[in-house]
Scaffold this active site. Structure first.
Site, PDB file in Angstrom:
ATOM      1  N   VAL A  38      46.878  52.054  36.865  1.00  0.00           N
ATOM      2  CA  VAL A  38      48.217  51.576  37.259  1.00  0.00           C
ATOM      3  C   VAL A  38      48.376  50.067  37.087  1.00  0.00           C
ATOM      4  O   VAL A  38      49.474  49.538  37.153  1.00  0.00           O
ATOM      5  CB  VAL A  38      48.559  51.958  38.720  1.00  0.00           C
ATOM      6  CG1 VAL A  38      48.731  53.445  38.883  1.00  0.00           C
ATOM      7  CG2 VAL A  38      47.528  51.420  39.702  1.00  0.00           C
ATOM      8  N   GLU A  61      41.662  41.149  38.567  1.00  0.00           N
ATOM      9  CA  GLU A  61      40.806  40.096  38.017  1.00  0.00           C
ATOM     10  C   GLU A  61      39.470  40.662  37.560  1.00  0.00           C
ATOM     11  O   GLU A  61      38.921  40.274  36.552  1.00  0.00           O
ATOM     12  CB  GLU A  61      40.631  39.020  39.097  1.00  0.00           C
ATOM     13  CG  GLU A  61      39.480  38.069  38.908  1.00  0.00           C
ATOM     14  CD  GLU A  61      39.771  37.010  37.855  1.00  0.00           C
ATOM     15  OE1 GLU A  61      38.895  36.197  37.594  1.00  0.00           O
ATOM     16  OE2 GLU A  61      40.876  37.006  37.265  1.00  0.00           O
ATOM     17  N   GLU A 111      40.128  47.316  36.142  1.00  0.00           N
ATOM     18  CA  GLU A 111      41.399  48.043  36.255  1.00  0.00           C
ATOM     19  C   GLU A 111      41.689  48.484  37.682  1.00  0.00           C
ATOM     20  O   GLU A 111      40.768  48.642  38.493  1.00  0.00           O
ATOM     21  CB  GLU A 111      41.330  49.299  35.372  1.00  0.00           C
ATOM     22  CG  GLU A 111      41.442  48.946  33.900  1.00  0.00           C
ATOM     23  CD  GLU A 111      40.831  50.002  33.008  1.00  0.00           C
ATOM     24  OE1 GLU A 111      40.018  50.811  33.498  1.00  0.00           O
ATOM     25  OE2 GLU A 111      41.177  50.008  31.822  1.00  0.00           O
ATOM     26  N   LYS A 125      40.140  50.175  42.873  1.00  0.00           N
ATOM     27  CA  LYS A 125      39.914  48.955  42.087  1.00  0.00           C
ATOM     28  C   LYS A 125      38.505  49.057  41.534  1.00  0.00           C
ATOM     29  O   LYS A 125      37.556  49.338  42.291  1.00  0.00           O
ATOM     30  CB  LYS A 125      40.009  47.724  42.986  1.00  0.00           C
ATOM     31  CG  LYS A 125      41.407  47.209  43.199  1.00  0.00           C
ATOM     32  CD  LYS A 125      41.373  45.864  43.906  1.00  0.00           C
ATOM     33  CE  LYS A 125      42.773  45.305  44.033  1.00  0.00           C
ATOM     34  NZ  LYS A 125      42.790  44.041  44.743  1.00  0.00           N
ATOM     35  N   ASN A 166      54.977  52.666  45.873  1.00  0.00           N
ATOM     36  CA  ASN A 166      55.961  51.794  45.210  1.00  0.00           C
ATOM     37  C   ASN A 166      55.392  50.495  44.663  1.00  0.00           C
ATOM     38  O   ASN A 166      56.149  49.616  44.237  1.00  0.00           O
ATOM     39  CB  ASN A 166      57.124  51.505  46.157  1.00  0.00           C
ATOM     40  CG  ASN A 166      58.071  52.688  46.233  1.00  0.00           C
ATOM     41  OD1 ASN A 166      58.442  53.250  45.196  1.00  0.00           O
ATOM     42  ND2 ASN A 166      58.418  53.113  47.430  1.00  0.00           N
ATOM     43  N   ASP A 206      47.384  33.263  50.309  1.00  0.00           N
ATOM     44  CA  ASP A 206      48.096  33.658  49.084  1.00  0.00           C
ATOM     45  C   ASP A 206      49.163  34.708  49.419  1.00  0.00           C
ATOM     46  O   ASP A 206      49.326  35.704  48.728  1.00  0.00           O
ATOM     47  CB  ASP A 206      47.104  34.215  48.056  1.00  0.00           C
ATOM     48  CG  ASP A 206      47.727  34.284  46.651  1.00  0.00           C
ATOM     49  OD1 ASP A 206      48.856  33.750  46.468  1.00  0.00           O
ATOM     50  OD2 ASP A 206      47.117  34.887  45.751  1.00  0.00           O
TER      51      ASP A 206
END
Ligand code: ACK
Length: 989
Positions: A633, A637, A640, A659, A710, A752
């Site tokens: 999806v 960093e 995928e 991840k 979403n 962040d």
């Protein structure tokens, strides 16, 4: 002589025939000589005087006339008396005489005394006196002279003219009267005598009947009351006046046709079938309104067709209506133990406007969150303390907030649209249902605290469990401090049960204390502050021994300080390797901001010598065979990001995001990759992305989290530009703030926070994600190197964090303000395409982002508060959550918008000047722009007038070098505002 008279009679009848039968409809004849064809039988005295002669009129109808013409003799006194004429109701009578009279000059050889008049007389009597006749009893009405008489033509023929004379007589009082005609030597032919009186005839006026009425003789009017016609009612008593001339005057008042009847030609007639009349009045019957009918004549109202109804109070003219269809598109957004329900209006309102909504809450077991039924469903009404805002029934808006639900519980809400006829058709009612499962929620505050025992140095306290624990209470945090110290130094203690003894207190001292409970969902709000005092010392130190005591105390203090120092160091060491939650562990904080490990605060995985130890302490190791990867999806960093499913033994399969760490990684990369899991694993909050576990024992190395349907918030908002209600947006923002409050309570600074790092699930719940190790921000493409070498997402970061890396929860609050702006502008890029350097410069100079389009004023104010230069002035996340909660409770406050068009055209608003200067001139406006790229763009271009400028399009702006989208939009909209300003007067500022 007799020849001439016979001819004379003949000419009369032919000549006057056209007027002969004229009768006024308002007159009543008492006598008409022409109506009698036989002898009239009037008395003539002396007998050679008046002579009765037969003749015919123009229709050859025989009539009777009287003549006298004794002009050849002297001293004439000839009487003609009528029969007795009954007066009837007449008060005043009219006598109309038609006669011819010869002028004396036309008669040759007159021997006697020729006259050209005769007398009219009358006598009133109560009965008929027969032939009894006395001249002197008569009263004279008038001497009658001829207006016309015989005239001679050039040919010698004589033309006879008919005279008509009318005389009024009255008032009459007796039952009857006689008339008499006295001739004193004229040549007269009495052609007709008519006696009549006038009356006001029967008539219908204003739906009232007025009878025949005889006028008074005097000049006064007769007032007559009318009677309403059939099927009508008096509105105001109908009246009219009958004049002496027999005319009806001044109609007053009227009658109105009864319901079911309408006025037709002075009568009230029944309404025809298919029509109705529900009220008294002279309106026409109306056609039956839609969905109604009347089969019979004279209907007062029309009946409703099948499945259509009329509510009490609906006027008869209103169409019959039916209950509305069910509300549509129900959306729920769950926030811990509250849910915001939003829906659309029903497709069919049933033809009515009085639609309201009612929400019924049911607690259901055996129903899954997506509404599917897992086995038998058992529902019961929700507890009475479930709160509905604004209320559960009679809602006029299509949204409601339901609060105080139980955590982790399935609820079904039935939303019904009701209108004025719903109660009449219970079987036709429809509702929309939505089933939700509440999230976990922090406990409510402890409200009751009791002091059990006090001594000089200790106090025992107990308290009641919070009213809504929302889960199992893991422990309580007790925070206390000396009242005088004002929270600059405080102590925190944890307790499993509902009581605690605080030792080591100063004697005779006032302390303040707060307690908060903790569940798996985190800490609840703190209790209200509780004050207690320790007992005073029971002895006093003598002056002699005081020095010794002082030295002893100093030594003791020194020893305690040393012990504390040792304790802290050992504590730090222990924390790295031991359990996080030892029971009743006491912690001392030098000031309010310093945190020490040991209680449920965030532990930096860096502090572990072996980072894999941290991973395994905070994250569950998953077997790779339990994970099925479905598709990629996105890209992170380290590798995928995929979606997939996780099926743990004896658990339901769930959707997850995975991840992966791509091959060929260094040890450091692996450590950094897994550090995110170590951080994430420490959090447990509905608005923080949940870690399911990690795969470290096989390859690829994976971090498995809950799946957020979403994706990231920024792209999600861009995809759904302008599609959400204010409440939905505030619901999302509230979730983010709640997650951030949890993180700041844990002592974790995100560094962040940005919409791209918020994930959104299918229920629109927003969760904070992206917990990179020590916030190096290597993986954030937005991060840029600062002059100090650090990599920082400039647009989202507070000035002090950019300038000297002062990252705190207050700098997170600044970033939250930017996220707020991103959300309200549906994913617009903060500061558009301005360069990072320009952003730093502009923010430093005091400029701030302008309100997004249609942004509620309260939310823009919150943004500005988050962007306070002085970080201590920024709101805490707890305050942000409570501000947003208030907005959700009072959605009306979202309607006041911070209008962009009324603001100056500068991209960034200058907070230092509270009043925005009005733009009087072109120059003022250009000065007002002060926007870095635009200011340059416009210098060098000359605009002759505001008009030219107002017509400026984006294309034009591109030509002068403003190529970035954000400023273009702003400038064009500001130009439009300026245009209307110049055309319509000043724009309100
Ligand atoms: O906007 P997206 O679809 O949502 O693209 C990014 C991409 O992976 C790289 O971060 C998506 N993503 C990350 N974590 C999750 C998750 N837990 N659930 C669903 N999508 C995720 C993110």
């Amino acid at each position: 002589n007799s020849d001439s008279l016979t001819r004379h009679s003949y000419v009369v009848f032919v000549f006057f025939s056209p007027f002969f039968f004229f009768f006024s409809p308002t007159t009543v004849n008492l006598l008409d000589s022409k109506a009698s064809q036989g002898e009239l039988g009037w008395i003539s005295y002396p007998s050679h005087g008046w002579e009765e002669i037969s003749g015919v009129d123009e229709h050859y109808t025989p009539i009777r006339t009287f003549q006298v013409c004794n002009v050849m003799e002297y001293s004439q006194n000839n009487w003609l008396r009528t029969n007795w004429i009954p007066r009837q109701s007449a008060q005043k009578i009219y006598v109309e005489l038609k006669f011819t009279l010869r002028d004396c000059n036309s008669i040759p050889l007159v021997l006697g005394t020729c006259k050209e008049t005769f007398n009219l007389l009358y006598l009133e009597t109560d009965d008929d006196q027969g032939s009894h006749f006395r001249e002197h009893q008569f009263s004279k009405i008038d001497t009658i002279a001829a207006d016309e008489s015989f005239t001679q033509t050039d040919l010698g023929d004589r033309i006879l003219k008919l005279n008509t004379e009318v005389r009024e007589v009255g008032p009459l009082t007796k039952k009857g009267f006689y008339l008499a005609f006295q001739d004193v030597g004229a040549c007269v032919a009495l052609v007709s005598v008519r006696v009549y009186f006038k009356k006001c005839p029967y008539t219908v006026r204003n739906l009232a009947t007025f009878p025949d009425t005889v006028p008074m003789d005097s000049h006064s009017l007769v007032e007559v009351k009318g009677l309403c016609v059939n099927h009508s009612k008096e509105e105001e008593p109908p009246r009219m006046y009958c004049s002496t001339e027999g005319e009806w005057l001044v109609p007053i008042g009227k009658c109105l046709c009864n319901p079911g009847y309408e006025e037709r030609s002075n009568t009230c007639q029944m309404c025809r079938a298919g029509f109705y009349k529900s009220a008294l009045g002279n309106l026409e019957c109306s056609k039956c309104p839609p969905h109604s009918f009347s089969h019979h004549e004279g209907s007062l109202h029309c009946g409703c067709e099948k499945n259509f109804f009329r509510a009490e109070g609906d006027p008869a003219s209103m169409a019959c209506t039916r209950p509305p269809s069910a509300p549509r598109n129900v959306i729920s957004s769950i926030n811990e133990t509250s849910v915001i329900l939003d829906w659309s209006w029903p497709e069919d309102t049933g033809g009515r406007r009085d639609v309201t909504f009612t929400v019924l809450c049911k607690r259901c077991r055996g129903v899954t969150a997506n509404g599917s039924n897992s086995g038998t469903q058992r529902c019961e009404p929700c507890r009475s303390n479930v709160r509905f805002l604004p209320r559960a029934a009679g809602l006029h808006n299509t949204t409601v907030t339901v609060g105080d639900l139980l955590a982790h519980t399935n609820y079904t809400f039935e939303i019904e649209a009701l209108n004025g006829v719903s109660a009449l058709a219970p079987k036709m009612r429809q509702y929309a249902a939505v089933t939700i499962t509440t999230n976990q929620a922090a406990p409510s505050p402890v409200t009751v605290i009791r002091k059990e025992k006090t001594s000089r140095n200790s106090v025992s306290l107990s308290w009641q469990e919070p009213e809504r624990p929302n889960g199992i209470i893991l422990d309580y945090e007790i925070k206390y401090y000396e009242k005088e110290e004002q929270e600059t130094s405080y102590t925190i203690l944890r307790a499993r049960g509902c009581n605690v003894t605080l030792n080591g207190l100063k004697s005779n001292t006032a302390y303040l204390l707060q307690i908060r409970a903790r569940t798996a969902a985190g800490y609840g709000a703190s209790s209200p502050t509780f004050q207690f005092e320790t007992s005073p010392d029971s002895f006093s130190i003598s002056s002699e021994s005081s020095q010794v005591v002082l030295i002893a105390i100093s030594a003791a203090v020194a020893i305690i300080l040393l012990t504390v120092l040792l304790y802290v160091l050992i504590g730090r060491f222990c924390c790295r390797s031991k359990s996080k939650h030892p029971d009743e562990k006491r912690l001392h904080f030098g000031n309010g901001h310093l945190r020490l490990p040991g209680i449920r605060t965030y532990v930096d995985p860096h502090t572990y010598e072996d980072p894999s130890q941290a991973v395994h302490e905070f994250a569950k190791e998953l077997d790779a065979s339990c994970i099925a990867i479905d598709k990629v999806v996105g890209a992170g960093e380290f590798g995928e990001v995929c979606s997939g499913r996780l099926k743990l033994p004896s658990k339901k399969e769930i959707c997850v995001a995975i991840k992966t760490l791509k091959g060929g990684y260094t040890d450091k990369q692996r450590r950094d990759f897994l550090a995110e899991a170590s951080i994430m694993g420490q959090f447990d909050h509905p608005n923080i992305i949940r870690l399911e576990g990690v795969v470290t024992r096989s390859k690829p190395v994976m971090i498995v989290t809950e799946y957020m349907e979403n994706g990231s918030l920024d792209s999600f908002l861009r995809k759904h530009d302008a599609q959400f209600t204010g409440i939905q947006l505030v619901g999302m923002l509230r979730g983010i703030a709640s997650g951030m409050k949890y993180l700041s309570d844990m002592g974790y600074v995100h560094r962040d926070l940005a919409a791209r790092n918020i994930l959104v699930n299918s229920n629109l719940v927003c969760k904070v994600s992206d917990f990179g190790l020590s916030r190096v921000l290597e993986d954030d493409p937005e991060a840029a190197y600062t002059t100090r070498g650090g990599k920082i997402p400039i647009r989202w970061t507070a000035p002090e964090a950019i300038a000297y890396r002062k990252f705190t929860s207050a700098s997170d609050a600044w970033s939250y303000g930017i996220v707020l702006w991103e959300v309200m502008s549906y994913g617009e890029r903060p500061y558009w395409e301005m360069s990072n350097q320009d952003v730093i410069k502009a923010v430093d100079e005091g400029y701030r982002l302008p309100p997004p389009m249609d942004c509620p004023a309260t939310l823009y104010q919150l943004m500005l508060d988050c962007w306070q230069k002085e970080r201590n002035n920024r709101p805490k996340f707890e305050q942000i959550v409570s501000i947003l909660d208030k907005l959700i409770r009072n959605p009306g406050s979202l309607k006041i918008t911070a209008n962009t068009t009324s603001r100056p055209a500068n991209l960034l608003l200058d907070r230092s000047s509270s009043e925005v200067p009005s733009m009087g001139t072109m120059g003022d406006w250009m000065d007002g722009m002060r926007t870095l790229p635009c200011k340059e763009a416009f210098s060098g271009v000359s605009y002759s007038s505001c008009d030219t400028l107002a017509k400026t399009s984006t294309e034009d702006l591109k030509k002068v070098g403003v190529t970035i989208v954000g400023p273009q939009k702003k400038i064009v909209s500001s130009l439009k505002a300026l245009d209307s300003h110049t055309k319509n007067g000043p724009v309100p500022v």
